[in-house]
Enzyme design. Structure first.
Site, short mmCIF file in Angstrom:
data_model
loop_
_atom_site.label_atom_id
_atom_site.label_comp_id
_atom_site.label_asym_id
_atom_site.label_seq_id
_atom_site.Cartn_x
_atom_site.Cartn_y
_atom_site.Cartn_z
N ASP A 3 17.89 23.92 25.19
CA ASP A 3 18.04 22.42 24.91
C ASP A 3 19.48 22.00 24.72
OD1 ASP A 3 17.28 19.74 23.69
OD2 ASP A 3 18.07 20.75 22.09
N ASP A 12 20.85 18.79 22.86
CA ASP A 12 21.70 18.29 21.54
C ASP A 12 21.07 19.04 20.11
OD1 ASP A 12 22.79 15.90 22.93
OD2 ASP A 12 20.71 15.14 23.35
N THR A 20 16.81 18.72 28.62
CA THR A 20 17.12 17.95 27.68
C THR A 20 16.10 16.85 27.59
OG1 THR A 20 18.57 16.30 26.64
CG2 THR A 20 19.08 16.70 28.96
N GLY A 21 15.70 16.45 26.54
CA GLY A 21 14.98 15.23 26.54
C GLY A 21 15.91 13.81 26.66
N LYS A 75 9.23 18.67 28.54
CA LYS A 75 9.96 19.63 29.01
C LYS A 75 9.17 20.91 29.63
CE LYS A 75 13.68 18.86 25.64
NZ LYS A 75 14.73 19.44 24.57
N ASP A 123 16.33 23.47 18.98
CA ASP A 123 16.18 23.24 17.71
C ASP A 123 14.94 22.52 17.19
OD1 ASP A 123 17.08 20.12 16.92
OD2 ASP A 123 17.41 20.75 19.28
#
Length: 237
Positions: free
Chosen positions: A69, A71, A137-138, A177, A192
């Site tokens: 990921d 961020d 990433t989202g 994801k 995270d």
């Protein structure tokens, strides 16, 4: 004379009692509740691991696809998100649905993001192993992006190991994801958030938690170890 003396004594006693009551009533409460050794020694049953232990667990395994990921996992990117909210929706999270914000974030605002030290160690370890590195990433996808180059430069990733960032986006009720982890056959995924860990498990990958910094703008902070996943020690920075 005796009556006068008794009267004075009574007045003095009343004054003394009143002063004591007033002083007691105005006494400040303790500034801190304090603690004890039992509270200090209390630990949650978390499966902690180090980068060295992860590396050791991968010995004997051939090079593979691994994912990260972005961020709060490899970048402390709160400065860009903080500015985005102040600029586009100071009183709400609506800025996250604003294409203008994502154009800014994906095309330069990561210059203000701080690479996390745990990510440096993890990525260096996987590069040494010859693994193929993906970032999933989202974030919303934009027409152009400089995130891939920023990550490659920040973490010194050789071209042979680096893949362009995958912008999975955010869809309510869907873990966006998961499909990408399956499609790229990612075997280890670091993240995270709870969604990172569940996406890894849904894809049959090994999900490893990276701690989110306590001053991140992304709240509430997740409960690391809630899925009995591995959690990397000292990974908040």
């Amino acid at each position: 004379m005796r009556k006068i003396t008794q009267a004075l004594s009574a007045v003095c006693l009343l004054f003394a009692l009143n002063t004591t009551v007033t002083a007691h009533a105005s006494s400040p409460s303790p500034l801190y509740p304090g603690t004890d050794i039992a509270k200090l020694a209390e630990q949650a049953p978390i499966h902690w691991v180090s980068v060295a232990q992860i590396e050791n667990s991968l010995m004997g395994h051939p090079p593979m696809a691994v994912g990260f990921d972005i961020d709060d996992t490899v970048l402390f990117s709160s400065p860009g998100f903080w500015r985005g909210q102040k600029t586009y929706s100071p009183d709400s999270q609506d800025y996250l649905k604003n294409p203008e914000f994502w154009e800014k974030m994906n095309n330069g605002w990561d210059e203000f993001s701080i690479p996390k030290e745990v990510a440096r160690a993890l990525i260096a370890m996987h590069v040494k192993r010859g693994d193929s590195i993906y970032f999933v990433t989202g974030r919303s996808q934009t027409k152009t992006e400089t995130v891939s180059k920023t990550l490659q430069d920040d973490f010194l990733i050789p071209g042979v190991n680096m893949n362009p960032v995958i912008f999975a986006g955010d869809q309510p009720g869907q873990n966006t994801k998961t499909q990408w982890l399956k499609e790229k056959n990612i075997r280890v995924f670091y993240g995270d958030s709870d969604n990172d860990i569940t996406a890894a498990r849904e894809a049959g990958a090994r999900g490893i938690r990276v701690l989110r910094a306590s001053n991140s703008t992304y709240r509430p902070l997740p409960q690391a170890g809630a899925f009995n996943e591995e959690v990397i020690v000292n990974s908040e920075y």
